[in-house]
Write a protein that holds these residues in place. Structure first.
Motif, PDB file in Angstrom:
ATOM      1  N   ALA A 132      -4.403   0.211  -8.581  1.00 12.52           N
ATOM      2  CA  ALA A 132      -3.645  -1.034  -8.540  1.00 12.52           C
ATOM      3  C   ALA A 132      -4.218  -1.980  -9.585  1.00 12.52           C
ATOM      4  O   ALA A 132      -5.395  -2.331  -9.536  1.00 12.52           O
ATOM      5  CB  ALA A 132      -3.728  -1.657  -7.155  1.00 12.52           C
ATOM      6  N   LEU A 170       1.260  -0.242 -10.140  1.00 13.56           N
ATOM      7  CA  LEU A 170       0.775   0.922  -9.390  1.00 13.56           C
ATOM      8  C   LEU A 170       0.777   2.165 -10.261  1.00 13.56           C
ATOM      9  O   LEU A 170       1.715   2.405 -11.022  1.00 13.56           O
ATOM     10  CB  LEU A 170       1.666   1.169  -8.173  1.00 13.56           C
ATOM     11  N   ALA A 184       7.544   1.453  -8.006  1.00 13.48           N
ATOM     12  CA  ALA A 184       7.241   0.463  -6.977  1.00 13.48           C
ATOM     13  C   ALA A 184       8.343   0.323  -5.932  1.00 13.48           C
ATOM     14  O   ALA A 184       8.129  -0.312  -4.896  1.00 13.48           O
ATOM     15  CB  ALA A 184       6.978  -0.897  -7.634  1.00 13.48           C
ATOM     16  N   PHE A 214       7.838  -0.018  -2.022  1.00 14.62           N
ATOM     17  CA  PHE A 214       6.514  -0.559  -1.717  1.00 14.62           C
ATOM     18  C   PHE A 214       6.647  -2.040  -1.383  1.00 14.62           C
ATOM     19  O   PHE A 214       7.592  -2.700  -1.806  1.00 14.62           O
ATOM     20  CB  PHE A 214       5.569  -0.426  -2.922  1.00 14.62           C
ATOM     21  N   LYS A 215       5.673  -2.541  -0.666  1.00 12.87           N
ATOM     22  CA  LYS A 215       5.546  -3.981  -0.478  1.00 12.87           C
ATOM     23  C   LYS A 215       4.056  -4.281  -0.422  1.00 12.87           C
ATOM     24  O   LYS A 215       3.239  -3.386  -0.185  1.00 12.87           O
ATOM     25  CB  LYS A 215       6.276  -4.466   0.762  1.00 12.87           C
ATOM     26  N   ALA A 216       3.722  -5.538  -0.663  1.00 14.17           N
ATOM     27  CA  ALA A 216       2.307  -5.897  -0.676  1.00 14.17           C
ATOM     28  C   ALA A 216       2.141  -7.365  -0.302  1.00 14.17           C
ATOM     29  O   ALA A 216       3.071  -8.163  -0.436  1.00 14.17           O
ATOM     30  CB  ALA A 216       1.706  -5.630  -2.053  1.00 14.17           C
ATOM     31  N   LEU A 272       5.011  -4.612  -8.936  1.00 15.77           N
ATOM     32  CA  LEU A 272       5.303  -5.519  -7.830  1.00 15.77           C
ATOM     33  C   LEU A 272       4.981  -6.911  -8.350  1.00 15.77           C
ATOM     34  O   LEU A 272       4.025  -7.079  -9.121  1.00 15.77           O
ATOM     35  CB  LEU A 272       4.428  -5.213  -6.618  1.00 15.77           C
ATOM     36  N   GLN A 293      -3.074  -6.080   0.061  1.00 16.43           N
ATOM     37  CA  GLN A 293      -2.742  -5.041   1.031  1.00 16.43           C
ATOM     38  C   GLN A 293      -1.415  -4.427   0.604  1.00 16.43           C
ATOM     39  O   GLN A 293      -0.417  -5.123   0.487  1.00 16.43           O
ATOM     40  CB  GLN A 293      -2.626  -5.633   2.437  1.00 16.43           C
ATOM     41  N   ILE A 294      -1.416  -3.120   0.353  1.00 19.63           N
ATOM     42  CA  ILE A 294      -0.240  -2.419  -0.167  1.00 19.63           C
ATOM     43  C   ILE A 294       0.299  -1.494   0.924  1.00 19.63           C
ATOM     44  O   ILE A 294      -0.462  -0.753   1.547  1.00 19.63           O
ATOM     45  CB  ILE A 294      -0.612  -1.582  -1.406  1.00 19.63           C
ATOM     46  N   THR A 295       1.620  -1.540   1.127  1.00 15.70           N
ATOM     47  CA  THR A 295       2.274  -0.636   2.074  1.00 15.70           C
ATOM     48  C   THR A 295       3.241   0.248   1.293  1.00 15.70           C
ATOM     49  O   THR A 295       4.132  -0.260   0.602  1.00 15.70           O
ATOM     50  CB  THR A 295       3.019  -1.409   3.175  1.00 15.70           C
ATOM     51  N   SER A 323      -0.820   2.606   4.276  1.00 16.03           N
ATOM     52  CA  SER A 323      -1.286   1.389   3.605  1.00 16.03           C
ATOM     53  C   SER A 323      -2.610   1.628   2.897  1.00 16.03           C
ATOM     54  O   SER A 323      -3.339   2.562   3.198  1.00 16.03           O
ATOM     55  CB  SER A 323      -1.415   0.237   4.611  1.00 16.03           C
ATOM     56  N   GLN A 350      -5.733  -0.819   0.467  1.00 16.05           N
ATOM     57  CA  GLN A 350      -6.186  -2.136   0.079  1.00 16.05           C
ATOM     58  C   GLN A 350      -6.855  -2.070  -1.282  1.00 16.05           C
ATOM     59  O   GLN A 350      -7.670  -1.180  -1.536  1.00 16.05           O
ATOM     60  CB  GLN A 350      -7.157  -2.702   1.113  1.00 16.05           C
TER      61      GLN A 350
END
Length: 124
Positions: free
Chosen positions: A42, A56, A66, A69-71, A94, A111-113, A119, A121
């Motif tokens: 990241a 990413l 991406a 993904f969410k963060a 992102l 924090q990446i999901t 997830s 970090q």
């Protein structure tokens, strides 16, 4: 008897090799700080404006799309935590906007999901 000697030796080799698999923080392809984040790299790009980008890539530094993904970023600016979401912004990026300007070299975490719900970090 040989088995008793072999197991500790194999364990020692395995444990000593683990740090070699991780990358040290460094400069990413977009000029930001790149760190390991689980199965991903990241790269956080902050340039003194409220807008930041997180790029990413996989363990081989190949871009990871991406989409899906969410963060959430928690970055410390002048001693105060700035919390804000990041969302897909095309390609492997992102993006998000904080309430204050985020300086280059900022400290904090993201924090990446992933799309599959896993997830990771990224610590900066």
């Amino acid at each position: 008897m040989i088995f008793r000697r072999l197991v500790p030796a194999l364990l020692a080799v395995t444990l000593s090799a683990t740090p070699l698999l991780a990358h040290e923080p460094g400069t990413g392809a977009n000029g930001g700080v790149r760190v390991d984040a689980g199965h991903y790299h990241a790269e956080l790009v902050a340039d003194g404006t409220p807008a930041i980008a997180l790029y990413l890539s996989d363990g081989s530094d190949k871009p990871v799309a991406a989409e899906g993904f969410k963060a959430n970023a928690i970055l410390v600016v002048e001693g105060k935590a700035q919390r804000f979401p990041l969302s897909p912004a095309g390609g492997n990026r992102l993006a998000g906007t904080a309430a204050v300007a985020i300086p280059k070299g900022v400290k904090g975490a993201v924090q990446i999901t992933a799309p599959d719900g896993s997830s990771a970090q990224a610590k900066y």
